[in-house]
Design a protein around this motif. Sequence first.
Motif, PDB file in Angstrom:
ATOM      1  N   LEU A  47      42.391  51.173  31.540  1.00  0.00           N
ATOM      2  CA  LEU A  47      42.317  49.729  31.689  1.00  0.00           C
ATOM      3  C   LEU A  47      40.884  49.351  32.042  1.00  0.00           C
ATOM      4  N   ASP A  48      40.128  48.888  31.052  1.00  0.00           N
ATOM      5  CA  ASP A  48      38.742  48.495  31.310  1.00  0.00           C
ATOM      6  C   ASP A  48      38.688  47.158  32.039  1.00  0.00           C
ATOM      7  N   LEU A  49      39.345  46.154  31.496  1.00  0.00           N
ATOM      8  CA  LEU A  49      39.355  44.814  32.073  1.00  0.00           C
ATOM      9  C   LEU A  49      40.739  44.210  31.899  1.00  0.00           C
ATOM     10  N   ALA A  50      41.194  43.486  32.899  1.00  0.00           N
ATOM     11  CA  ALA A  50      42.455  42.745  32.799  1.00  0.00           C
ATOM     12  C   ALA A  50      42.417  41.645  33.850  1.00  0.00           C
ATOM     13  N   TYR A  51      42.322  40.410  33.395  1.00  0.00           N
ATOM     14  CA  TYR A  51      42.257  39.305  34.344  1.00  0.00           C
ATOM     15  C   TYR A  51      42.855  38.054  33.716  1.00  0.00           C
ATOM     16  N   LEU A  52      43.257  37.150  34.584  1.00  0.00           N
ATOM     17  CA  LEU A  52      43.768  35.846  34.165  1.00  0.00           C
ATOM     18  C   LEU A  52      42.770  34.785  34.576  1.00  0.00           C
ATOM     19  N   THR A  53      42.582  33.787  33.731  1.00  0.00           N
ATOM     20  CA  THR A  53      41.691  32.679  34.072  1.00  0.00           C
ATOM     21  C   THR A  53      42.425  31.359  33.890  1.00  0.00           C
ATOM     22  N   TYR A  54      41.975  30.380  34.629  1.00  0.00           N
ATOM     23  CA  TYR A  54      42.558  29.043  34.544  1.00  0.00           C
ATOM     24  C   TYR A  54      41.412  28.031  34.516  1.00  0.00           C
ATOM     25  N   LEU A  55      41.422  27.151  33.532  1.00  0.00           N
ATOM     26  CA  LEU A  55      40.418  26.095  33.426  1.00  0.00           C
ATOM     27  C   LEU A  55      40.805  24.975  34.383  1.00  0.00           C
ATOM     28  N   LEU A  56      40.139  24.939  35.526  1.00  0.00           N
ATOM     29  CA  LEU A  56      40.451  23.970  36.572  1.00  0.00           C
ATOM     30  C   LEU A  56      39.875  22.594  36.252  1.00  0.00           C
ATOM     31  N   HIS A  57      38.701  22.592  35.625  1.00  0.00           N
ATOM     32  CA  HIS A  57      37.960  21.365  35.341  1.00  0.00           C
ATOM     33  C   HIS A  57      37.001  21.689  34.204  1.00  0.00           C
ATOM     34  N   ASP A  58      36.394  20.684  33.598  1.00  0.00           N
ATOM     35  CA  ASP A  58      35.436  20.946  32.515  1.00  0.00           C
ATOM     36  C   ASP A  58      34.311  21.871  32.945  1.00  0.00           C
ATOM     37  N   TYR A  59      33.985  21.897  34.238  1.00  0.00           N
ATOM     38  CA  TYR A  59      32.865  22.685  34.729  1.00  0.00           C
ATOM     39  C   TYR A  59      33.296  23.827  35.642  1.00  0.00           C
ATOM     40  N   VAL A  60      34.612  24.107  35.757  1.00  0.00           N
ATOM     41  CA  VAL A  60      35.097  25.128  36.695  1.00  0.00           C
ATOM     42  C   VAL A  60      36.184  25.973  36.043  1.00  0.00           C
ATOM     43  N   LEU A  61      35.957  27.287  36.040  1.00  0.00           N
ATOM     44  CA  LEU A  61      36.930  28.262  35.550  1.00  0.00           C
ATOM     45  C   LEU A  61      37.222  29.215  36.706  1.00  0.00           C
ATOM     46  N   VAL A  62      38.502  29.414  37.031  1.00  0.00           N
ATOM     47  CA  VAL A  62      38.919  30.284  38.133  1.00  0.00           C
ATOM     48  C   VAL A  62      39.659  31.472  37.549  1.00  0.00           C
ATOM     49  N   GLY A  63      39.404  32.673  38.066  1.00  0.00           N
ATOM     50  CA  GLY A  63      40.076  33.849  37.542  1.00  0.00           C
ATOM     51  C   GLY A  63      40.306  34.898  38.601  1.00  0.00           C
ATOM     52  N   ALA A  64      41.188  35.870  38.268  1.00  0.00           N
ATOM     53  CA  ALA A  64      41.489  36.972  39.179  1.00  0.00           C
ATOM     54  C   ALA A  64      41.929  38.172  38.355  1.00  0.00           C
ATOM     55  N   GLY A  65      41.642  39.362  38.861  1.00  0.00           N
ATOM     56  CA  GLY A  65      42.026  40.601  38.198  1.00  0.00           C
ATOM     57  C   GLY A  65      40.872  41.588  38.231  1.00  0.00           C
ATOM     58  N   LYS A  66      40.803  42.460  37.216  1.00  0.00           N
ATOM     59  CA  LYS A  66      39.678  43.384  37.068  1.00  0.00           C
ATOM     60  C   LYS A  66      38.778  42.802  35.989  1.00  0.00           C
ATOM     61  N   PHE A  67      37.575  42.393  36.367  1.00  0.00           N
ATOM     62  CA  PHE A  67      36.685  41.654  35.479  1.00  0.00           C
ATOM     63  C   PHE A  67      35.274  42.220  35.528  1.00  0.00           C
TER      64      PHE A  67
END
Length: 194
Positions: A17-37
Motif C-alpha cells: 500500500l503506497d498511498l491510500a487517503y480520502l479527501t473532501y473539498l471543504l471550500h473552493d480554497y480548502v481540501l481536507v484529507g486523511a490516510g497515508k499520503f
Amino acid sequence: LTGPEANGEGASTDVELDLAYLTYLLHDYVLVGAGKFSVPFAAFHNHLDPSWINKLPGEPLVFGDEGIAPDTGVGVFVTGAVPHHKMLFNYAVWLTNGPALITENPESAGSLNFDNFNDLNMNKALGFRVGFLPFPELEVGYSFEYSRPNPSGFETVHATLHGLDLNYVAHLAALKGQLTARAEIGRASCRERV
C-alpha cells in the motif's frame, strides 16, 4: 498473487500500500484529507512524485534512503490555494505520526526513521508548506516540519526540518519547446533539551 503449487501448498498474496487517503473539498480554497499520503514537504512529492510524471530513476537526495525529509505519512492534512490579484498562494498543513531517531544502528545513527505507518514513539510531526507564484511560470516554496523523535534513554529530542524549493516552467517559442528548472534544498537538525 501466486497460485498454489501442484500439491496445493505455497499459495500467497502480497499487498503493498503506497498511498491510500480520502479527501473532501471543504471550500473552493480548502481540501481536507486523511490516510497515508505523500507529505507535501518541498515540491517534489507535492508535484512530481508519481512515476508517470517523474522519469528519473530515483528520488532527490533529500528524500532518498536515509534522506532528511519524509516522503509519505499517516495522518491528516489541509491544502489549497488562494488567488490574490494576478498572483497565487498555495499552502499545505499536515499532522502525521512522527519519525523516530535512529540510535542503535551505527551506520545510520542520528538519522530519522520516517517509516511511520505505526506510530513509533507516540509523538506527532506537524508541518506546513507555503508556495508563492508571482506569475504562472514561477513558484517559490518554503517548508517546515517539527517533531519530537524521542528515542529511549533521551528526555526530549526536538527535530526541525526546513526546505526551500524553486520551480520554473515556461514554453519558449525560440526553443520550440518547454524550459523547466527545478531546485530544492533541505536542512534537518535534532537537539536534546535537558
